[in-house]
Design an enzyme around this catalytic site. Structure first.
Site, PDB file in Angstrom:
ATOM      1  N   ASN A   6       3.591  51.877   3.992  1.00 18.78           N
ATOM      2  CA  ASN A   6       4.882  52.485   3.675  1.00 18.78           C
ATOM      3  C   ASN A   6       4.723  53.459   2.510  1.00 18.78           C
ATOM      4  O   ASN A   6       3.934  53.241   1.588  1.00 18.78           O
ATOM      5  CB  ASN A   6       5.978  51.442   3.417  1.00 18.78           C
ATOM      6  CG  ASN A   6       5.634  50.410   2.376  1.00 18.78           C
ATOM      7  OD1 ASN A   6       4.468  50.076   2.159  1.00 18.78           O
ATOM      8  ND2 ASN A   6       6.645  49.887   1.706  1.00 18.78           N
ATOM      9  N   ILE A   7       5.473  54.553   2.606  1.00 15.69           N
ATOM     10  CA  ILE A   7       5.423  55.608   1.592  1.00 15.69           C
ATOM     11  C   ILE A   7       6.861  55.885   1.161  1.00 15.69           C
ATOM     12  O   ILE A   7       7.657  56.423   1.945  1.00 15.69           O
ATOM     13  CB  ILE A   7       4.770  56.883   2.158  1.00 15.69           C
ATOM     14  CG1 ILE A   7       3.366  56.570   2.697  1.00 15.69           C
ATOM     15  CG2 ILE A   7       4.697  57.964   1.074  1.00 15.69           C
ATOM     16  CD1 ILE A   7       2.706  57.720   3.455  1.00 15.69           C
ATOM     17  N   GLU A   8       7.182  55.453  -0.058  1.00 12.68           N
ATOM     18  CA  GLU A   8       8.563  55.595  -0.546  1.00 12.68           C
ATOM     19  C   GLU A   8       8.745  56.929  -1.275  1.00 12.68           C
ATOM     20  O   GLU A   8       7.782  57.650  -1.531  1.00 12.68           O
ATOM     21  CB  GLU A   8       8.909  54.403  -1.454  1.00 12.68           C
ATOM     22  CG  GLU A   8       8.818  53.088  -0.678  1.00 12.68           C
ATOM     23  CD  GLU A   8       9.317  51.875  -1.445  1.00 12.68           C
ATOM     24  OE1 GLU A   8       9.445  51.930  -2.685  1.00 12.68           O
ATOM     25  OE2 GLU A   8       9.564  50.849  -0.765  1.00 12.68           O
TER      26      GLU A   8
ATOM     27  N   CYS B 294       8.244  54.066   6.893  1.00 14.11           N
ATOM     28  CA  CYS B 294       7.655  52.731   7.062  1.00 14.11           C
ATOM     29  C   CYS B 294       6.194  52.831   7.505  1.00 14.11           C
ATOM     30  O   CYS B 294       5.773  53.816   8.116  1.00 14.11           O
ATOM     31  CB  CYS B 294       8.407  51.950   8.141  1.00 14.11           C
ATOM     32  SG  CYS B 294      10.091  51.530   7.741  1.00 14.11           S
TER      33      CYS B 294
ATOM     34  N   GLU C 280       4.629  51.320   9.912  1.00 13.54           N
ATOM     35  CA  GLU C 280       4.420  51.431  11.360  1.00 13.54           C
ATOM     36  C   GLU C 280       4.523  52.876  11.822  1.00 13.54           C
ATOM     37  O   GLU C 280       3.732  53.364  12.629  1.00 13.54           O
ATOM     38  CB  GLU C 280       5.472  50.613  12.128  1.00 13.54           C
ATOM     39  CG  GLU C 280       5.485  49.124  11.829  1.00 13.54           C
ATOM     40  CD  GLU C 280       6.421  48.753  10.700  1.00 13.54           C
ATOM     41  OE1 GLU C 280       6.436  49.448   9.652  1.00 13.54           O
ATOM     42  OE2 GLU C 280       7.141  47.757  10.850  1.00 13.54           O
TER      43      GLU C 280
ATOM     44  N   CYS D 243      11.296  47.172  11.460  1.00 16.02           N
ATOM     45  CA  CYS D 243      12.710  47.571  11.406  1.00 16.02           C
ATOM     46  C   CYS D 243      13.115  48.210  12.732  1.00 16.02           C
ATOM     47  O   CYS D 243      12.265  48.557  13.567  1.00 16.02           O
ATOM     48  CB  CYS D 243      12.957  48.518  10.236  1.00 16.02           C
ATOM     49  SG  CYS D 243      12.445  50.215  10.552  1.00 16.02           S
TER      50      CYS D 243
ATOM     51  N   CYS E  61      11.538  51.671  13.561  1.00 16.88           N
ATOM     52  CA  CYS E  61      10.131  51.582  13.993  1.00 16.88           C
ATOM     53  C   CYS E  61      10.023  51.005  15.393  1.00 16.88           C
ATOM     54  O   CYS E  61       9.148  51.401  16.171  1.00 16.88           O
ATOM     55  CB  CYS E  61       9.319  50.753  12.994  1.00 16.88           C
ATOM     56  SG  CYS E  61       9.105  51.620  11.422  1.00 16.88           S
TER      57      CYS E  61
HETATM   58  N1  THU Z   1       9.246  48.823   5.541  1.00 17.52           N
HETATM   59  C1  THU Z   1       8.181  49.058   6.368  1.00 17.52           C
HETATM   60  O1  THU Z   1       7.189  49.677   5.965  1.00 17.52           O
HETATM   61  N2  THU Z   1       8.258  48.622   7.658  1.00 17.52           N
HETATM   62  C2  THU Z   1       9.320  47.962   8.190  1.00 17.52           C
HETATM   63  O2  THU Z   1       9.349  47.703   9.388  1.00 17.52           O
HETATM   64  C3  THU Z   1      10.438  47.557   7.331  1.00 17.52           C
HETATM   65  C4  THU Z   1      10.442  48.113   5.963  1.00 17.52           C
HETATM   66  C5  THU Z   1       9.193  49.308   4.152  1.00 17.52           C
HETATM   67  C6  THU Z   1      10.154  50.418   3.845  1.00 17.52           C
HETATM   68  C7  THU Z   1      10.339  50.268   2.350  1.00 17.52           C
HETATM   69  O3  THU Z   1       9.330  50.992   1.689  1.00 17.52           O
HETATM   70  C8  THU Z   1      10.127  48.786   2.086  1.00 17.52           C
HETATM   71  O4  THU Z   1       9.519  48.253   3.256  1.00 17.52           O
HETATM   72  C9  THU Z   1      11.406  48.017   1.798  1.00 17.52           C
HETATM   73  O5  THU Z   1      12.357  48.244   2.759  1.00 17.52           O
END
Ligand code: THU
Length: 130
Positions: free
Chosen positions: A46-48, A57, A59, A90, A93
């Site tokens: 994940n890259i915020e 996310c 995936e 999520c 994804c």
């Molecule tokens: N996140 C994912 O990388 N994959 C998911 O299927 C659900 C959420 C990440 C997004 C965000 O950076 C962190 O989890 C919290 O929501």
């Protein structure tokens, strides 16, 4: 994926991909490992972003990396979180994975490398398609 060893290998790669996660806002690191039907593996994390909605996310990072390199046939994806809970993709994804096939297996892992497996169709019945 036919055997448990292949699944465990994919899970380990997802856990290791998690180390690259950029998650300074949530602190919730996720790793993914996507395997093509030919056995090639593409990782994601994940890259915020400070503008939260721009976060991607793990995936989707893995899927976009693979597709941008010419891959479209996927057998399985492992998704790993840092807790004892099994990491469930999520809704966004799930829809992105569904674009490439409802039969893709999704290995939902915890930090110990334990997992549950379901298909994309199990996770998103009746997904949208054109
Ligand atoms: N996140 C994912 O990388 N994959 C998911 O299927 C659900 C959420 C990440 C997004 C965000 O950076 C962190 O989890 C919290 O929501």
């Amino acid at each position: 994926m036919e055997n448990g060893n292949a699944a465990e290998k994919l899970v380990k790669i997802a856990l290791s991909a998690r180390d690259s996660a950029y998650a300074p806002y949530s602190g919730f690191k996720v790793g993914a490992a996507l395997m093509t039907s030919g056995g090639e593996i593409y990782t994601g994390c994940n890259i915020e972003n400070a503008s939260y909605g721009l976060t991607c996310c793990a995936e989707r990072v893995a899927v976009f990396k693979a597709v941008s390199e010419g891959q479209k046939d996927f057998a399985a994806i492992a998704v790993a979180c840092g807790s004892g809970d099994f990491c469930s993709p999520c809704g966004a994804c799930r829809q992105v994975l569904a674009e490439f096939g409802g039969s893709i297996k999704v290995y939902m892992c915890n930090h110990r490398g334990e997992y549950k497996v379901k298909t994309v169709s199990d996770l998103l019945p009746g997904f949208f398609s054109l």
